[in-house]
Scaffold this motif. Structure first.
Motif, mmCIF file in Angstrom:
data_model
loop_
_atom_site.group_PDB
_atom_site.id
_atom_site.type_symbol
_atom_site.label_atom_id
_atom_site.label_comp_id
_atom_site.label_asym_id
_atom_site.label_seq_id
_atom_site.Cartn_x
_atom_site.Cartn_y
_atom_site.Cartn_z
ATOM 1 N N ARG A 37 -40.878 -38.409 -18.422
ATOM 2 C CA ARG A 37 -40.536 -39.714 -18.591
ATOM 3 C C ARG A 37 -41.522 -40.973 -17.752
ATOM 4 N NH1 ARG A 37 -34.731 -39.935 -19.439
ATOM 5 N NH2 ARG A 37 -34.695 -42.085 -18.726
ATOM 6 N N GLU A 43 -27.231 -43.951 -12.724
ATOM 7 C CA GLU A 43 -28.027 -42.934 -13.279
ATOM 8 C C GLU A 43 -29.406 -43.181 -13.689
ATOM 9 O OE1 GLU A 43 -25.570 -43.026 -16.851
ATOM 10 O OE2 GLU A 43 -23.900 -41.927 -16.241
ATOM 11 N N GLN A 103 -34.889 -45.342 -21.565
ATOM 12 C CA GLN A 103 -34.399 -43.990 -22.317
ATOM 13 C C GLN A 103 -33.286 -43.502 -21.867
ATOM 14 O OE1 GLN A 103 -37.646 -41.436 -21.950
ATOM 15 N NE2 GLN A 103 -36.775 -39.847 -22.522
ATOM 16 N N LEU A 104 -32.060 -43.698 -22.403
ATOM 17 C CA LEU A 104 -30.896 -43.374 -21.980
ATOM 18 C C LEU A 104 -30.549 -41.760 -21.983
ATOM 19 C CD1 LEU A 104 -28.788 -46.083 -23.697
ATOM 20 C CD2 LEU A 104 -29.727 -45.997 -21.328
ATOM 21 N N ASN A 105 -31.505 -41.263 -22.818
ATOM 22 C CA ASN A 105 -31.420 -39.538 -22.905
ATOM 23 C C ASN A 105 -31.849 -38.854 -21.848
ATOM 24 O OD1 ASN A 105 -30.526 -37.108 -23.839
ATOM 25 N ND2 ASN A 105 -32.529 -36.986 -25.252
ATOM 26 N N ILE A 106 -30.981 -38.512 -20.833
ATOM 27 C CA ILE A 106 -31.424 -37.930 -19.845
ATOM 28 C C ILE A 106 -30.888 -36.315 -19.709
ATOM 29 C CG2 ILE A 106 -31.183 -37.707 -17.160
ATOM 30 C CD1 ILE A 106 -29.784 -40.463 -17.534
ATOM 31 N N SER A 107 -31.940 -35.479 -19.606
ATOM 32 C CA SER A 107 -31.870 -34.080 -19.429
ATOM 33 C C SER A 107 -31.432 -33.566 -17.854
ATOM 34 C CB SER A 107 -33.209 -33.349 -19.787
ATOM 35 O OG SER A 107 -33.995 -33.415 -18.836
ATOM 36 N N ASP A 108 -30.904 -32.426 -17.939
ATOM 37 C CA ASP A 108 -30.636 -31.786 -16.726
ATOM 38 C C ASP A 108 -31.873 -31.456 -15.861
ATOM 39 O OD1 ASP A 108 -27.843 -31.765 -17.273
ATOM 40 O OD2 ASP A 108 -27.944 -29.787 -17.953
ATOM 41 N N HIS A 151 -34.737 -33.385 -15.862
ATOM 42 C CA HIS A 151 -34.845 -34.621 -15.272
ATOM 43 C C HIS A 151 -34.120 -34.917 -13.939
ATOM 44 C CE1 HIS A 151 -35.860 -36.232 -19.742
ATOM 45 N NE2 HIS A 151 -36.987 -35.427 -19.107
#
Length: 214
Positions: A58, A80, A126-131, A133
């Motif tokens: 990111r 978030e 960037q709305l797609n957040i992984s665990d 991150h």
């Protein structure tokens, strides 16, 4: 040179490791003090460490945001994704505007009385957040919310609650949760309130409960 806490040591060493991966070179020694088993490292503030973080992809497309954190806040709002830019100014988007309205119209706070932080520090677009991150950035966030002046921490959304406290949102939203001498209250994320205005009435009850603790 300055002595850091264990968490700060881990964050700083990870920062150095990743900087080396990207071609950085170091000339200052990192000394282990054998007398008390503490690590003495060059003095780097948490804000500097976050600003130069490159621990995930990111950071390649956006500079990390430290957030807004005065010296003695009464309440901290945690979203978030960042609602501030790399210069710690509110961004120009609907979520940021909504939070500013909540702070002004519901809590009626001066800038010195509240903090605005995020679980994930980079790239609010960037709305797609992984665990992964969240796990990486959570270590920074835990260091940011150590002020004894904070009376309640408002967690905005299921993702924030789950990763910070490991609690179920449906079971704990709108309730005061205490952990390690800190009070938390989970409510809906700003994106949820924007997409579903019918949730605002319930969220207002959560806000008023948090306000009553100030």
């Amino acid at each position: 040179m300055v002595l850091m806490s264990q968490d700060q040591k881990i964050l700083y060493l990870r920062f150095l490791y990743y900087q080396k991966m990207f071609g950085g070179r170091y000339t200052d020694n990192i000394n282990v003090q054998s007398s008390d088993n503490t690590l003495s490292v060059p003095m780097v503030s948490l804000q500097d460490t976050i600003a130069h973080c490159a621990l995930c992809e990111r950071a390649k497309s956006s500079k990390p945001s430290f957030g807004i954190m005065p010296s003695k806040p009464k309440i901290v709002f945690i979203s978030e994704l960042p609602l501030t830019d790399a210069f710690n100014r509110f961004t120009e988007n609907r979520s940021s505007k909504m939070l500013q309205d909540i702070i002004s119209n519901v809590f009626m706070l001066d800038p010195s009385e509240y903090g605005v932080l995020s679980l994930v520090k980079c790239n609010q677009n960037q709305l797609n957040i992984s665990d992964n991150h969240a796990f990486t950035c959570k270590q920074y966030l835990n260091q940011q919310i150590t002020s004894d002046s904070v009376r309640v921490i408002l967690l905005m959304g299921d993702f924030v609650l789950r990763h910070l406290l490991g609690a179920d949102f449906n079971q704990h939203k709108g309730r005061i949760l205490s952990k390690q001498s800190r009070n938390y209250l989970a409510t809906y994320s700003l994106n949820e309130l924007l997409k579903n205005p019918s949730l605002k009435k319930e969220a207002m009850r959560h806000f008023l409960l948090a306000k009553g603790m100030l």
